[in-house]
Design an enzyme around this catalytic site. Structure first.
Site, PDB file in Angstrom:
ATOM      1  N   ARG A  14       0.811  -1.224   0.000  1.00 56.07           N
ATOM      2  CA  ARG A  14       0.000   0.000   0.000  1.00 56.07           C
ATOM      3  C   ARG A  14       0.847   1.279   0.000  1.00 56.07           C
ATOM      4  NH1 ARG A  14      -3.535  -2.227   4.963  1.00 56.07           N
ATOM      5  NH2 ARG A  14      -1.657  -3.527   5.136  1.00 56.07           N
ATOM      6  N   THR A  79       1.406 -12.291   9.396  1.00 51.58           N
ATOM      7  CA  THR A  79       2.077 -11.961  10.665  1.00 51.58           C
ATOM      8  C   THR A  79       2.198 -13.195  11.573  1.00 51.58           C
ATOM      9  OG1 THR A  79      -0.082 -11.169  11.440  1.00 51.58           O
ATOM     10  CG2 THR A  79       1.475  -9.503  10.693  1.00 51.58           C
ATOM     11  N   ASN A 372      39.667  40.990   4.105  1.00 52.28           N
ATOM     12  CA  ASN A 372      38.469  41.244   3.299  1.00 52.28           C
ATOM     13  C   ASN A 372      38.639  40.586   1.929  1.00 52.28           C
ATOM     14  OD1 ASN A 372      35.916  42.954   2.950  1.00 52.28           O
ATOM     15  ND2 ASN A 372      37.112  43.380   1.112  1.00 52.28           N
TER      16      ASN A 372
HETATM   17  C1  UD1 Z   1      -1.895  -5.565  11.418  1.00 55.74           C
HETATM   18  C2  UD1 Z   1      -2.836  -6.405  12.297  1.00 55.74           C
HETATM   19  C3  UD1 Z   1      -4.049  -5.548  12.660  1.00 55.74           C
HETATM   20  C4  UD1 Z   1      -3.595  -4.294  13.374  1.00 55.74           C
HETATM   21  C5  UD1 Z   1      -2.566  -3.533  12.568  1.00 55.74           C
HETATM   22  C6  UD1 Z   1      -1.960  -2.441  13.416  1.00 55.74           C
HETATM   23  C7  UD1 Z   1      -2.604  -8.745  11.595  1.00 55.74           C
HETATM   24  C8  UD1 Z   1      -3.217  -9.858  10.865  1.00 55.74           C
HETATM   25  N1  UD1 Z   1      -3.265  -7.587  11.571  1.00 55.74           N
HETATM   26  O1  UD1 Z   1      -2.572  -5.252  10.229  1.00 55.74           O
HETATM   27  O2  UD1 Z   1      -4.936  -6.294  13.486  1.00 55.74           O
HETATM   28  O3  UD1 Z   1      -4.724  -3.473  13.658  1.00 55.74           O
HETATM   29  O4  UD1 Z   1      -1.501  -4.387  12.126  1.00 55.74           O
HETATM   30  O5  UD1 Z   1      -1.098  -1.620  12.704  1.00 55.74           O
HETATM   31  O6  UD1 Z   1      -1.562  -8.925  12.203  1.00 55.74           O
HETATM   32  N2  UD1 Z   1       4.769  -8.708   8.184  1.00 55.74           N
HETATM   33  C9  UD1 Z   1       5.710  -9.729   8.220  1.00 55.74           C
HETATM   34  N3  UD1 Z   1       5.448 -10.896   7.553  1.00 55.74           N
HETATM   35  C10 UD1 Z   1       4.302 -11.093   6.876  1.00 55.74           C
HETATM   36  C11 UD1 Z   1       3.346 -10.042   6.843  1.00 55.74           C
HETATM   37  C12 UD1 Z   1       3.596  -8.875   7.515  1.00 55.74           C
HETATM   38  O7  UD1 Z   1       6.773  -9.578   8.845  1.00 55.74           O
HETATM   39  O8  UD1 Z   1       4.143 -12.166   6.305  1.00 55.74           O
HETATM   40  C13 UD1 Z   1       5.055  -7.436   8.901  1.00 55.74           C
HETATM   41  C14 UD1 Z   1       4.971  -6.215   8.013  1.00 55.74           C
HETATM   42  O9  UD1 Z   1       6.234  -5.955   7.430  1.00 55.74           O
HETATM   43  C15 UD1 Z   1       4.533  -5.140   8.992  1.00 55.74           C
HETATM   44  C16 UD1 Z   1       3.770  -5.881  10.062  1.00 55.74           C
HETATM   45  O10 UD1 Z   1       4.080  -7.249   9.897  1.00 55.74           O
HETATM   46  O11 UD1 Z   1       5.647  -4.480   9.593  1.00 55.74           O
HETATM   47  C17 UD1 Z   1       2.241  -5.698   9.946  1.00 55.74           C
HETATM   48  O12 UD1 Z   1       1.813  -6.088   8.663  1.00 55.74           O
HETATM   49  P1  UD1 Z   1       0.709  -5.265   7.862  1.00 55.74           P
HETATM   50  O13 UD1 Z   1       0.498  -5.939   6.564  1.00 55.74           O
HETATM   51  O14 UD1 Z   1       1.019  -3.847   7.866  1.00 55.74           O
HETATM   52  O15 UD1 Z   1      -0.582  -5.540   8.786  1.00 55.74           O
HETATM   53  P2  UD1 Z   1      -1.849  -4.605   8.928  1.00 55.74           P
HETATM   54  O16 UD1 Z   1      -2.752  -4.819   7.789  1.00 55.74           O
HETATM   55  O17 UD1 Z   1      -1.444  -3.221   9.222  1.00 55.74           O
HETATM   56 MG    MG Z   2       0.314  -2.285   9.052  1.00 51.14          MG
END
Ligand code: UD1
Ligand code: MG
Length: 449
Positions: A14, A79, A372
């Site tokens: 995004r 995550t 100067n």
């Molecule tokens: C996540 C949470 C959401 C929360 C929000 C807060 C989950 C499923 N959702 O959503 O509930 O409200 O953060 O900001 O956790 N990442 C990895 N490996 C992966 C995927 C992501 O390391 O396979 C890391 C990303 O680099 C990032 C973090 O995890 O730093 C969060 O991932 P992101 O995709 O931003 O989750 P959100 O949609 O923001």
């Molecule tokens: Mg996030």
């Protein structure tokens, strides 16, 4: 025992960027480094950073620290999957595991300490930071029943009813690592995004607690550049407010940016569109701006800098710079000197009360006190291959439009004739003049009247 895991493997689709999301910067520091710095204050045993997308780039961005270890998650399946990978690679699951999203950069260590204390007091399996958001769009919604978290539903998986819940998951968790390791592999990906969600651990664990914190900007997650700029604004407002309360005037604060490391003294006036970056120090009673950029520079008392740019230099007291001067790295400008319009100075030391008032280039030079430098003076320091020094003694007077061909040494009280090209050294008290003599040719144009 305290262990930290920071999730930083995602691409950050995004953000619409070729740079991994966690390497975007806020006030000069990457999102990831901000999260690490906040965690370091907890003095954890180890900090694991989960990397994946452009992992080498992410690893190289982190300031070296023996407590930091990188775990590669490839491919990135969510995550929860990131923590599955960690749990497989680290065999001992003792004590507490703090998990932080690498894209929630403003989290304060004090808040993390409070979360840990709360978690201990509840002897919880997991405690996570929640906050009520006016606009919860994009965040996981947290549902509580009988004081425990029952479930977290991601925005994309919410029905209309669930979406109206404003209690959100901040993405910062404190797990009892043993409890977590027993259920982590049971996570599934039966959701809209087909990802393994860390948030689903809540439902599998028995004692899941919500540690609710007021929404003061600290818990802002960054998924796009609008949120990135919101966080930048939060940081900058805090920095400028702190300086104002400590005696700094900002004429138009919205147009100025100040690094967190910069120190600004009493009664300094910062005019519009002024940017003070890196490790800079501005001492009492200076007036900086408008339209000035100062980086990694020390400015002593009572200086005035207007419409100018200064990098990595030292400006002593009562110096006036600008408008439109460019002071490049490694300069020292001594007390009561004046650097005027359209002047560039690089790697040079100017002693006190030196004047370089107009349209000059001074490079790799030493200039003695009270000298100067006339308008349009150029130190020709480069022969196309190498750079050479120029030394000018004290009390000298360099005539307008002098070119000093370096390497060259001029003594004290030397005068150069305007328009001279000086190629030879000159002793104390000399007039050095090197230009062709004027010839007046009579009757060049006939008087027709
Ligand atoms: C996540 C949470 C959401 C929360 C929000 C807060 C989950 C499923 N959702 O959503 O509930 O409200 O953060 O900001 O956790 N990442 C990895 N490996 C992966 C995927 C992501 O390391 O396979 C890391 C990303 O680099 C990032 C973090 O995890 O730093 C969060 O991932 P992101 O995709 O931003 O989750 P959100 O949609 O923001
Ligand atoms: Mg996030």
């Amino acid at each position: 025992m305290l262990t930290v895991a920071i999730l930083a493997a995602g691409k950050g689709t995004r953000m619409a960027s070729s740079l991994p999301k966690v390497l975007h910067k806020l006030s000069g520091k990457t999102l990831l480094q901000r999260v690490i710095d906040s965690c370091k204050k907890l003095k954890p045993n180890k900090i694991f950073i989960i990397v994946g997308h452009k992992s080498k780039e992410v690893e190289n961005s982190v300031l070296k620290n023996k407590n930091i270890h990188f775990i590669v998650q490839n491919p990135q399946k969510g995550t929860g999957h990131a923590i599955q990978v960690l749990s497989q690679q680290v065999k001992r699951h003792e004590g507490e595991l703090i998990v932080l999203n690498g894209d929630v950069p403003l989290i304060k260590s004090e808040t993390l300490k409070k979360l840990i204390n709360y978690h201990d007091s509840k002897t919880a399996d997991v405690s996570l930071i929640t906050t009520k958001k006016k606009n919860p769009h994009g965040y996981g919604r947290v549902f509580i029943k009988d004081n425990l978290i029952e479930r977290i539903v991601e925005e994309k998986d919410c029905n209309n009813d669930e979406r109206s819940n404003v209690l959100t998951n901040a993405g910062i968790y404190c797990f009892k690592w043993k409890s977590l390791s027993m259920i982590i592999n049971a996570l599934e990906s039966n959701n809209k995004q087909k990802e393994i969600y860390l948030t689903d651990t809540i439902t599998l664990l028995e004692k899941s607690y919500s540690f609710e914190v007021e929404d003061n900007g600290e818990l802002q997650g960054i998924n796009n550049r609008v949120q990135l700029s919101e966080c930048e604004e939060t940081i900058q407002s805090l920095i400028k407010e702190k300086h104002m309360l400590e005696g700094v005037t900002f004429i138009n604060p919205a147009s100025c940016t100040i690094s967190e490391e910069s120190i600004i003294g009493l009664d300094v006036i910062i005019e519009a569109n002024t940017h003070i970056r890196g490790n800079s120090k501005i001492s009492n009673n200076c007036k900086i701006g408008p339209n000035s950029f100062i980086e990694d520079t020390i400015v002593n008392e009572n200086c005035e800098i207007i419409n100018s740019t200064i990098f990595n230099s030292k400006i002593m007291d009562n110096v006036k710079i600008g408008p439109y001067s460019h002071i490049r790295p490694n300069c020292e400008i001594s007390s009561h000197s004046k650097i005027g319009n359209f002047v560039e100075i690089k790697n040079s030391q100017l002693d006190k009360e030196v004047k370089v008032n107009h349209l000059s280039y001074i490079g790799d030079s030493k200039v003695g006190k009270y000298t100067n430098i006339g308008a349009g003076t150029i130190t020709a320091n480069f022969d196309g291959t190498k750079k050479y020094p120029t030394n000018i003694g004290k009390n000298s007077s360099i005539g307008a439009n002098t070119v000093l061909i370096a390497p060259i040494n001029l003594g004290d009280s030397v005068t150069t004739g305007a328009g001279s090209v000086i190629t030879k050294d000159s002793q104390n008290n000399c007039l050095a003049i090197a230009r062709s003599k004027q010839v007046n040719i009579k009757n060049w144009k006939k008087n027709k009247s």
